[in-house]
Design a protein around this motif. Sequence first.
Motif, mmCIF file in Angstrom:
data_model
loop_
_atom_site.group_PDB
_atom_site.id
_atom_site.type_symbol
_atom_site.label_atom_id
_atom_site.label_comp_id
_atom_site.label_asym_id
_atom_site.label_seq_id
_atom_site.Cartn_x
_atom_site.Cartn_y
_atom_site.Cartn_z
ATOM 1 N N UNK A 93 0.808 -0.876 -0.082
ATOM 2 C CA UNK A 93 0.046 -0.258 -0.284
ATOM 3 C C UNK A 93 0.717 0.764 -0.055
ATOM 4 N N UNK A 94 0.627 2.588 -0.603
ATOM 5 C CA UNK A 94 1.611 2.980 -0.987
ATOM 6 C C UNK A 94 0.765 5.002 -0.509
ATOM 7 N N UNK A 95 0.802 5.055 0.546
ATOM 8 C CA UNK A 95 0.059 6.132 0.747
ATOM 9 C C UNK A 95 0.000 7.570 0.163
ATOM 10 N N UNK A 96 -1.256 8.173 -0.341
ATOM 11 C CA UNK A 96 -2.000 9.409 -1.277
ATOM 12 C C UNK A 96 -1.114 10.656 -0.683
ATOM 13 N N UNK A 97 -1.197 10.880 0.980
ATOM 14 C CA UNK A 97 -0.545 11.788 0.924
ATOM 15 C C UNK A 97 0.339 12.056 1.456
ATOM 16 N N UNK A 98 1.592 12.955 1.730
ATOM 17 C CA UNK A 98 2.608 12.773 3.031
ATOM 18 C C UNK A 98 2.598 12.326 3.895
ATOM 19 N N UNK A 99 3.368 11.048 4.172
ATOM 20 C CA UNK A 99 3.202 10.108 5.300
ATOM 21 C C UNK A 99 3.439 10.793 6.804
ATOM 22 N N UNK A 100 2.276 10.404 7.819
ATOM 23 C CA UNK A 100 3.311 11.179 9.239
ATOM 24 C C UNK A 100 3.046 9.545 9.800
ATOM 25 N N UNK A 101 4.426 9.818 10.188
ATOM 26 C CA UNK A 101 4.602 8.177 11.324
ATOM 27 C C UNK A 101 4.470 8.848 12.761
ATOM 28 N N UNK A 102 3.690 8.191 13.446
ATOM 29 C CA UNK A 102 3.801 8.974 15.111
ATOM 30 C C UNK A 102 4.333 8.489 16.008
ATOM 31 N N UNK A 103 5.004 8.363 16.818
ATOM 32 C CA UNK A 103 5.599 7.639 18.184
ATOM 33 C C UNK A 103 5.314 7.515 19.172
ATOM 34 N N UNK A 104 4.367 7.048 20.219
ATOM 35 C CA UNK A 104 4.495 7.399 21.355
ATOM 36 C C UNK A 104 4.744 6.573 22.662
ATOM 37 N N UNK A 105 4.871 6.686 24.164
ATOM 38 C CA UNK A 105 5.855 5.731 25.077
ATOM 39 C C UNK A 105 4.579 4.891 24.775
ATOM 40 N N UNK A 106 5.141 3.668 24.439
ATOM 41 C CA UNK A 106 4.178 2.651 25.314
ATOM 42 C C UNK A 106 3.953 2.412 26.891
ATOM 43 N N UNK A 107 2.923 1.473 27.310
ATOM 44 C CA UNK A 107 2.697 1.666 29.003
ATOM 45 C C UNK A 107 3.986 1.270 29.214
ATOM 46 N N UNK A 108 4.139 1.668 30.565
ATOM 47 C CA UNK A 108 5.683 1.081 32.160
ATOM 48 C C UNK A 108 6.518 0.723 30.769
ATOM 49 N N UNK A 109 7.010 1.169 30.367
ATOM 50 C CA UNK A 109 8.816 1.359 30.288
ATOM 51 C C UNK A 109 8.654 2.690 28.434
ATOM 52 N N UNK A 110 8.915 3.726 29.135
ATOM 53 C CA UNK A 110 9.757 4.881 28.584
ATOM 54 C C UNK A 110 10.726 4.977 27.168
ATOM 55 N N UNK A 111 11.737 3.398 27.765
ATOM 56 C CA UNK A 111 12.565 3.760 26.263
ATOM 57 C C UNK A 111 12.135 2.383 25.122
ATOM 58 N N UNK A 112 10.732 2.487 25.407
ATOM 59 C CA UNK A 112 10.310 1.455 24.434
ATOM 60 C C UNK A 112 9.137 2.381 23.602
#
Length: 178
Positions: A1-20
């Motif tokens: 699948x190739x996105x039509x718009x300019x992609x946004x990749x979002x990273x959020x911290x995983x619950x319970x571990x600020x390093x993941x």
Amino acid sequence: MIPKKKPVLTVRRAPGDRRRGILAAGPLRLRCALGRSGTTIFKREGDGATPVASMALLSAWHRPGRMVRPGARLAIRRIRADVDAWCDAADHAAYNRHVRLPFPASAERLARADRLYDFLVVLDWNIRQRTRGRGSAIFLHVAKPGYLPTEGCVAVSPSDMLRLAPFLALGARLTVRR
């Protein structure tokens, strides 16, 4: 699948571990490693933290013979052993830039013995508007086994890097949230 718009990749911290973290791109939700110090809005050289920011994807580097080259829609340069490095010396004019070895100041080799830089995406952290000491070599790269923490980058498994390839395009952004 190739996105039509300019992609946004979002990273959020995983619950319970600020390093993941959890990296979201379109329908994908992928595990990722973050900096050993978690995330920060006050990024400094050597602090081991991943910057909380929205960063453009600028280009990529690939090490032939170590990993299948992902089909990213970015300029991809070949990593050459004993030639390519990234300057992390805050007092040098080439700070947070690609340099060629041998280099007179501190620089991280891109051709590593481990697999971390078999494919990496250069993120616009402290590159276009550079400030000495604000952090260097912030990449999206391959994770260590077990998703051990990075020095401040975002890292995913090799197979997930291949799955992310359609989202790795010029004009795309990677946003790290608190």
